[in-house]
Design a protein around this motif. Sequence first.
Motif, PDB file in Angstrom:
ATOM      1  N   PHE A 151       0.902  -1.102   0.087  1.00 21.86           N
ATOM      2  CA  PHE A 151      -0.048  -0.074  -0.021  1.00 21.86           C
ATOM      3  C   PHE A 151       0.701   1.166  -0.084  1.00 21.86           C
ATOM      4  N   ILE A 152       2.170   1.344   0.901  1.00 17.38           N
ATOM      5  CA  ILE A 152       2.823   2.263   0.923  1.00 17.38           C
ATOM      6  C   ILE A 152       3.407   2.752  -0.422  1.00 17.38           C
ATOM      7  N   HIS A 153       4.023   1.756  -0.968  1.00 18.01           N
ATOM      8  CA  HIS A 153       4.743   1.747  -2.383  1.00 18.01           C
ATOM      9  C   HIS A 153       3.728   1.958  -3.298  1.00 18.01           C
ATOM     10  N   ALA A 154       2.605   1.598  -3.386  1.00 15.67           N
ATOM     11  CA  ALA A 154       1.615   2.180  -4.345  1.00 15.67           C
ATOM     12  C   ALA A 154       1.437   3.564  -4.289  1.00 15.67           C
ATOM     13  N   GLY A 155       1.746   4.068  -3.288  1.00 18.15           N
ATOM     14  CA  GLY A 155       1.708   5.568  -3.057  1.00 18.15           C
ATOM     15  C   GLY A 155       2.812   6.049  -3.323  1.00 18.15           C
ATOM     16  N   GLN A 156       3.839   5.416  -3.971  1.00 20.00           N
ATOM     17  CA  GLN A 156       5.132   6.080  -4.371  1.00 20.00           C
ATOM     18  C   GLN A 156       5.866   6.725  -2.997  1.00 20.00           C
ATOM     19  N   ILE A 157       5.689   5.991  -2.056  1.00 16.49           N
ATOM     20  CA  ILE A 157       6.487   6.378  -0.581  1.00 16.49           C
ATOM     21  C   ILE A 157       7.434   5.104  -0.209  1.00 16.49           C
ATOM     22  N   ILE A 158       8.539   5.491  -0.082  1.00 16.41           N
ATOM     23  CA  ILE A 158       9.709   4.571   0.674  1.00 16.41           C
ATOM     24  C   ILE A 158       9.733   4.773   2.226  1.00 16.41           C
ATOM     25  N   HIS A 159       9.416   3.836   2.913  1.00 15.13           N
ATOM     26  CA  HIS A 159       9.441   4.214   4.320  1.00 15.13           C
ATOM     27  C   HIS A 159      10.991   4.389   4.987  1.00 15.13           C
ATOM     28  N   ARG A 160      11.816   3.779   4.748  1.00 14.21           N
ATOM     29  CA  ARG A 160      13.170   4.044   4.820  1.00 14.21           C
ATOM     30  C   ARG A 160      13.854   3.852   6.232  1.00 14.21           C
ATOM     31  N   ASP A 161      12.677   3.461   7.087  1.00 14.54           N
ATOM     32  CA  ASP A 161      13.099   3.197   8.481  1.00 14.54           C
ATOM     33  C   ASP A 161      12.432   1.866   9.062  1.00 14.54           C
ATOM     34  N   ILE A 162      12.361   0.761   8.330  1.00 13.04           N
ATOM     35  CA  ILE A 162      11.509  -0.160   8.887  1.00 13.04           C
ATOM     36  C   ILE A 162      12.422  -1.103   9.846  1.00 13.04           C
ATOM     37  N   LYS A 163      11.986  -1.157  11.167  1.00 12.27           N
ATOM     38  CA  LYS A 163      12.703  -1.893  12.163  1.00 12.27           C
ATOM     39  C   LYS A 163      11.754  -2.425  13.352  1.00 12.27           C
ATOM     40  N   PRO A 164      12.035  -3.172  14.039  1.00 11.55           N
ATOM     41  CA  PRO A 164      11.331  -3.721  15.117  1.00 11.55           C
ATOM     42  C   PRO A 164      10.547  -2.673  15.773  1.00 11.55           C
ATOM     43  N   ASP A 165      11.317  -1.757  16.116  1.00 13.55           N
ATOM     44  CA  ASP A 165      10.682  -0.503  17.038  1.00 13.55           C
ATOM     45  C   ASP A 165       9.660   0.180  16.486  1.00 13.55           C
ATOM     46  N   ASN A 166       9.403   0.061  14.804  1.00 12.41           N
ATOM     47  CA  ASN A 166       8.764   0.804  14.363  1.00 12.41           C
ATOM     48  C   ASN A 166       7.284  -0.153  13.825  1.00 12.41           C
ATOM     49  N   ILE A 167       7.398  -1.139  14.497  1.00 20.42           N
ATOM     50  CA  ILE A 167       6.050  -2.026  14.333  1.00 20.42           C
ATOM     51  C   ILE A 167       5.541  -2.295  15.424  1.00 20.42           C
ATOM     52  N   ILE A 168       4.157  -2.110  15.708  1.00 22.61           N
ATOM     53  CA  ILE A 168       3.574  -2.051  17.020  1.00 22.61           C
ATOM     54  C   ILE A 168       2.371  -3.208  16.924  1.00 22.61           C
ATOM     55  N   ARG A 169       2.376  -4.032  17.677  1.00 22.71           N
ATOM     56  CA  ARG A 169       0.985  -4.982  17.967  1.00 22.71           C
ATOM     57  C   ARG A 169       0.006  -4.492  18.754  1.00 22.71           C
ATOM     58  N   SER A 170      -1.177  -4.284  18.264  1.00 26.58           N
ATOM     59  CA  SER A 170      -2.218  -3.525  19.153  1.00 26.58           C
ATOM     60  C   SER A 170      -2.773  -4.706  20.034  1.00 26.58           C
ATOM     61  N   ARG A 171      -2.971  -4.258  21.187  1.00 25.11           N
ATOM     62  CA  ARG A 171      -3.406  -5.201  22.287  1.00 25.11           C
ATOM     63  C   ARG A 171      -4.858  -5.564  21.749  1.00 25.11           C
ATOM     64  N   GLN A 172      -5.557  -4.773  21.580  1.00 27.60           N
ATOM     65  CA  GLN A 172      -7.156  -5.194  21.291  1.00 27.60           C
ATOM     66  C   GLN A 172      -7.203  -6.054  20.470  1.00 27.60           C
ATOM     67  N   GLN A 173      -6.526  -5.688  19.091  1.00 32.89           N
ATOM     68  CA  GLN A 173      -6.978  -6.539  17.778  1.00 32.89           C
ATOM     69  C   GLN A 173      -5.776  -7.520  17.465  1.00 32.89           C
ATOM     70  N   GLU A 174      -4.518  -7.343  18.185  1.00 34.21           N
ATOM     71  CA  GLU A 174      -3.558  -8.176  17.567  1.00 34.21           C
ATOM     72  C   GLU A 174      -3.128  -7.838  16.276  1.00 34.21           C
ATOM     73  N   LEU A 175      -3.399  -6.625  15.777  1.00 34.39           N
ATOM     74  CA  LEU A 175      -2.903  -6.404  14.433  1.00 34.39           C
ATOM     75  C   LEU A 175      -1.643  -5.655  14.500  1.00 34.39           C
ATOM     76  N   LEU A 176      -0.724  -5.875  13.464  1.00 31.91           N
ATOM     77  CA  LEU A 176       0.583  -5.023  13.340  1.00 31.91           C
ATOM     78  C   LEU A 176       0.315  -3.722  12.663  1.00 31.91           C
ATOM     79  N   TYR A 177       0.934  -2.601  13.258  1.00 32.44           N
ATOM     80  CA  TYR A 177       1.137  -1.340  12.702  1.00 32.44           C
ATOM     81  C   TYR A 177       2.217  -0.982  12.320  1.00 32.44           C
TER      82      TYR A 177
END
Length: 623
Positions: A151-177
């Motif tokens: 989805f991000i790349h389809a918007g022509q955006i490079i995140h450039r800082d993907i790492k464990p600190d920047n991936i959050i698992r929500s407590r309510q839905q167990e969804l990764l953000y």
Amino acid sequence: MRYCLNPHCPNPRNPDDTEICYSCSTKLLLNDRYHAIKLIGQGGFGRTFLAADNAKPSQPRCVIKQFYPDEQTNARAAMQLFEQEAQRLKQLGEHPQIPDFYDHLEQDKHQYIIQEFIDGQNLSQELATNGTFNQTQIKTLLKDLLPVLKFIHAGQIIHRDIKPDNIIRSRQQELLYLVDFGAAKYATATALAQTGTVIGSAEFIAPEQLRGKATFASDIYSLGVTCIYLLTQVSPFNLFDITENVWVWKDYLVDNLVSDDLGQILDKMINNSLKERYHSVDEIMTDLKIGQFTEKLSHISLAPATQKWQCIHTLTGHSQPVTSMAFNPLIKQGEEGILASGGADWTIKLWSLKTGQEIDTLIGHTDKITAIAFSPDGRFLASSSCDRSIRIYHLQRQSLIHKLLGHTNWVSSIAFSPNSRLLASGSFDKTIKIWNVQSGKQLENFVCRGYMNWVKCLAFHPFQSILASGNGDNSIYFFDLHNKSKEFFLIGHIHIINSLAFSPDGQVLASASDDKTVKIWSLDTRKVINNLSDYLVRANTVAFSPDGKILAAGKDDNTIKLWYLEQKSWQLVSEDAMMTLTGHSDSVTAVAFSPNGQLLASGSVDGSIKLWQCGTSSAPQCV
């Protein structure tokens, strides 16, 4: 408590309902709306606060990011990155696994970004608490995050800082953000050709990014390195042998088996050579078989003759016929699913699938509801009406965000595009309009011509930019929103088309008509390949099960027909592979399968909705 945003305040804590800080007289409300509750993070660029939105009765939690660089930070460069993050978040639009962007503003000579608050742990914290991930967890992580990256790349955006600190698992839905777009870069052809600033966390960034030449494949590299770090809990610096110029992460696996298939995928993600690395998210998803219908639902594996569809709930609340229904598409294991229904009583009702009870009633339309639809990302609910309007609701904010006007006659149908960014509407005014969901602006207006007459129903292809319309002149018309030269008709029905449904794999289209037939069309040959007809009563509505093995139709004889199909030929799997569900006292006007395929909902002119669950028995019944 209210926390003062003044960085120099000697005592920033204030009692609730205080508007001016007791210690420094700074205004505590940001933009007369948001107030900080506590400081939750601080870095070189600024500070992050847990906050509340006072404009909403429930005062939901949000996050305030304050730009306040420390003395060691280049203030001008930091300001550019802060403003860049706001711009990237605006460009991205909304995705269920990216925190919503609320506002970017300046107050008291400080800049702020307001975002959705995600209550959970980042993967670094999860790793420290629970230890190394196993290969099943890594596969799940990839299946959850790769669509976000796409989805991000389809918007022509490079995140450039993907790492464990920047991936959050929500407590309510167990969804990764995926969070923190402060380093994100807009990827134009010019930008990709230029050498830029080195941004990102050194352990996780790709070699070309170290040289200021980040590409989409750089994000793939960072995600791959994140995976091997989670598998080993060893710094990526130690997982690479600089003398041999090879990754040695598999040497650090301790009682943690990784299959050859997954190992090869990870190795290709972290290949130092851009030529040898995956070039797109789609390539990884193909190798992981994400999006392919390989998992069989337990009830579908049963022979049709042994199945029992039992009515577990009869929902009553509409005072007039039920005209449309839709399941929220993001029902996960353990969650309370939601069914939405629209009626001729001008109302939309939301129902709990767990209890069968009405949760809420949405009012505002001034005539019959003709169609309702959830966006594929589960964020929006749209409705159309004979009052000539369309309404779009933001589910998380529990608010109406757009009332779309422009049609000059009844709006008969609506459909969201697969990426949830567009909404199509069809009308008796002989037009189809395309709307931007986020802005509410009209983007396209197709005037029906040739064979076409007024529009009765719409359906988007599950993967492509193709929109199908069922029309009052008995035709089905296909629009390619990206290539108008690819438009074509399907002719075969001899009466009005009431409903359309693409199969989940996008290979065929099912249509229901006033001519008392249900047809299955091949999109390759553009011909009918199955004619499911008894020629006795009108077919009002059709829907495929999530795995494409069952086609359901609601009919004028108060029944629901189920056909069990062989997907290669789209013929019945056996001579007796058909079932009839009874229980309604009037015509069935709407059918829908739940996202997990375990429930079938049917709505009727009798004003009721029935929820059917599949089990094992010899005959269907309604209780």
